[in-house]
Design an enzyme around this catalytic site. Structure first.
Site, mmCIF file in Angstrom:
data_model
loop_
_atom_site.group_PDB
_atom_site.id
_atom_site.type_symbol
_atom_site.label_atom_id
_atom_site.label_comp_id
_atom_site.label_asym_id
_atom_site.label_seq_id
_atom_site.Cartn_x
_atom_site.Cartn_y
_atom_site.Cartn_z
ATOM 1 N N HIS A 24 49.412 -55.573 -48.322
ATOM 2 C CA HIS A 24 48.501 -56.699 -48.097
ATOM 3 C C HIS A 24 47.499 -56.746 -49.255
ATOM 4 O O HIS A 24 47.131 -55.707 -49.817
ATOM 5 C CB HIS A 24 47.731 -56.515 -46.792
ATOM 6 C CG HIS A 24 48.541 -56.751 -45.564
ATOM 7 N ND1 HIS A 24 48.000 -57.275 -44.425
ATOM 8 C CD2 HIS A 24 49.855 -56.527 -45.291
ATOM 9 C CE1 HIS A 24 48.932 -57.374 -43.489
ATOM 10 N NE2 HIS A 24 50.067 -56.919 -43.995
ATOM 11 N N GLU A 46 44.306 -57.132 -49.314
ATOM 12 C CA GLU A 46 43.103 -56.325 -49.115
ATOM 13 C C GLU A 46 43.360 -54.845 -49.377
ATOM 14 O O GLU A 46 42.547 -54.177 -50.017
ATOM 15 C CB GLU A 46 42.566 -56.470 -47.678
ATOM 16 C CG GLU A 46 42.197 -57.868 -47.278
ATOM 17 C CD GLU A 46 43.297 -58.594 -46.523
ATOM 18 O OE1 GLU A 46 42.965 -59.282 -45.539
ATOM 19 O OE2 GLU A 46 44.481 -58.480 -46.910
ATOM 20 N N CYS A 106 43.542 -58.837 -41.083
ATOM 21 C CA CYS A 106 44.310 -58.434 -39.908
ATOM 22 C C CYS A 106 43.762 -57.095 -39.390
ATOM 23 O O CYS A 106 42.875 -56.502 -40.007
ATOM 24 C CB CYS A 106 45.789 -58.299 -40.295
ATOM 25 S SG CYS A 106 46.137 -56.845 -41.316
ATOM 26 N N CYS A 157 44.068 -54.240 -42.096
ATOM 27 C CA CYS A 157 43.130 -54.390 -43.212
ATOM 28 C C CYS A 157 41.688 -54.201 -42.747
ATOM 29 O O CYS A 157 40.889 -53.582 -43.465
ATOM 30 C CB CYS A 157 43.320 -55.755 -43.876
ATOM 31 S SG CYS A 157 44.924 -55.877 -44.705
#
Length: 162
Positions: A54, A56, A84, A87
């Site tokens: 991801h 992040e 999410c 993260c």
């Protein structure tokens, strides 16, 4: 602060555009310390076939290396889509001071939409959260991306019937 938040969100949008160019979900992130970008990243889940890739998490990893510490105190994370649960957990554990996001995520957002892990007082760290910075621009990238996928699938079905 608002103009600075928009300026850095534009940089996160540039990262999201890089993801879009390689058919990744267009999510981008930058981390800022002392007014300077210390890391930038975009989604690479499909490219790397890695659920952890991801934007992040990749940005946090780079920022830790840049600062020589796992503690990202006094940093701000700018991300085009609300974090999410995974993260949000990494943000809390890396002690990011501020999180600024663009579009809310009604299916997985953990910075205020479904839940707010970033400001849960039961954790030993909470982040300041700023919502909706360049929200329309961030959301439109995602809408366009998923619309294009649906249109491609329709064309594939039509072509398969021929």
């Amino acid at each position: 602060m608002e103009n600075q938040d928009e300026l850095f969100m534009l940089e996160a949008i540039k990262e999201a555009q890089k993801a879009d160019e390689i058919n990744e979900v267009p999510i981008g992130a930058v981390i800022v310390h002392d007014g300077k970008i210390i890391s930038r990243a975009h989604n690479l889940r499909e490219s790397e076939q890695n659920a952890l890739a991801h934007a992040e998490l990749l940005a946090i990893d780079k920022a830790c290396k840049s600062m020589g510490s796992w503690r990202l105190e006094d940093t701000t994370l700018y991300v085009t889509l609300e974090p999410c649960p995974m993260c949000a957990g990494a943000i809390v554990l890396s002690r990011v001071k501020r999180v600024v996001y663009g579009a809310a995520d009604p299916k997985g957002g953990c910075a205020g939409t479904l839940m707010n892990l970033l400001q849960d007082s039961r954790f030993n760290h909470q982040s300041e959260v700023v919502r909706g910075v360049l929200e329309k621009e961030c959301g439109q990238m995602l809408t366009n991306f998923f619309r294009n996928i649906r249109e491609r699938k329709k064309l594939e079905k039509i072509n398969a019937k021929k």
